[in-house]
Scaffold this motif. Sequence first.
Motif, mmCIF file in Angstrom:
data_model
loop_
_atom_site.group_PDB
_atom_site.id
_atom_site.type_symbol
_atom_site.label_atom_id
_atom_site.label_comp_id
_atom_site.label_asym_id
_atom_site.label_seq_id
_atom_site.Cartn_x
_atom_site.Cartn_y
_atom_site.Cartn_z
ATOM 1 N N GLU A 271 0.830 -1.205 0.000
ATOM 2 C CA GLU A 271 0.000 0.000 0.000
ATOM 3 C C GLU A 271 0.867 1.259 0.000
ATOM 4 O O GLU A 271 0.537 2.237 -0.656
ATOM 5 C CB GLU A 271 -0.955 -0.005 1.194
ATOM 6 N N GLU A 272 1.987 1.234 0.723
ATOM 7 C CA GLU A 272 2.891 2.386 0.766
ATOM 8 C C GLU A 272 3.494 2.668 -0.619
ATOM 9 O O GLU A 272 3.549 3.810 -1.074
ATOM 10 C CB GLU A 272 4.013 2.148 1.771
ATOM 11 N N GLU A 273 3.974 1.606 -1.286
ATOM 12 C CA GLU A 273 4.550 1.766 -2.620
ATOM 13 C C GLU A 273 3.508 2.264 -3.607
ATOM 14 O O GLU A 273 3.784 3.130 -4.435
ATOM 15 C CB GLU A 273 5.140 0.443 -3.117
ATOM 16 N N LEU A 274 2.306 1.717 -3.519
ATOM 17 C CA LEU A 274 1.234 2.122 -4.416
ATOM 18 C C LEU A 274 0.866 3.581 -4.202
ATOM 19 O O LEU A 274 0.662 4.330 -5.173
ATOM 20 C CB LEU A 274 0.007 1.225 -4.209
ATOM 21 N N ALA A 275 0.824 4.026 -2.947
ATOM 22 C CA ALA A 275 0.514 5.422 -2.642
ATOM 23 C C ALA A 275 1.583 6.348 -3.228
ATOM 24 O O ALA A 275 1.265 7.393 -3.812
ATOM 25 C CB ALA A 275 0.388 5.628 -1.142
ATOM 26 N N LEU A 276 2.861 5.961 -3.096
ATOM 27 C CA LEU A 276 3.940 6.755 -3.673
ATOM 28 C C LEU A 276 3.822 6.817 -5.201
ATOM 29 O O LEU A 276 4.013 7.854 -5.826
ATOM 30 C CB LEU A 276 5.303 6.180 -3.278
ATOM 31 N N TRP A 277 3.526 5.675 -5.791
ATOM 32 C CA TRP A 277 3.407 5.588 -7.260
ATOM 33 C C TRP A 277 2.271 6.461 -7.770
ATOM 34 O O TRP A 277 2.386 7.109 -8.794
ATOM 35 C CB TRP A 277 3.184 4.127 -7.646
ATOM 36 N N GLU A 278 1.168 6.495 -7.033
ATOM 37 C CA GLU A 278 0.001 7.257 -7.457
ATOM 38 C C GLU A 278 0.057 8.710 -7.004
ATOM 39 O O GLU A 278 -0.845 9.480 -7.299
ATOM 40 C CB GLU A 278 -1.271 6.590 -6.906
#
Length: 77
Positions: free
Chosen positions: A67-74
Amino acid sequence: MQVTVHAAKTNLSKLIEAALSGEEVIIAKGKLPVVKIVPVAQGQFKLGVLKDQLTGTGPDFFEPMSEEELALWEGRD
């Protein structure tokens, strides 16, 4: 060799062969040179250059992101 755009359209295959054999081929609009036909360099790309220099495993791109990586990506904070 310099040819007009019209002549280049008519004789493109011959002009390509001339360029491949080392002749300089210029295409002109009227008497103004605008482009040059040159061969593309072949055989300069080599696969596996770092084959024996890399160790370990790389990231698994098919695993889901956290979820952390996805939040950064988005772009979410």
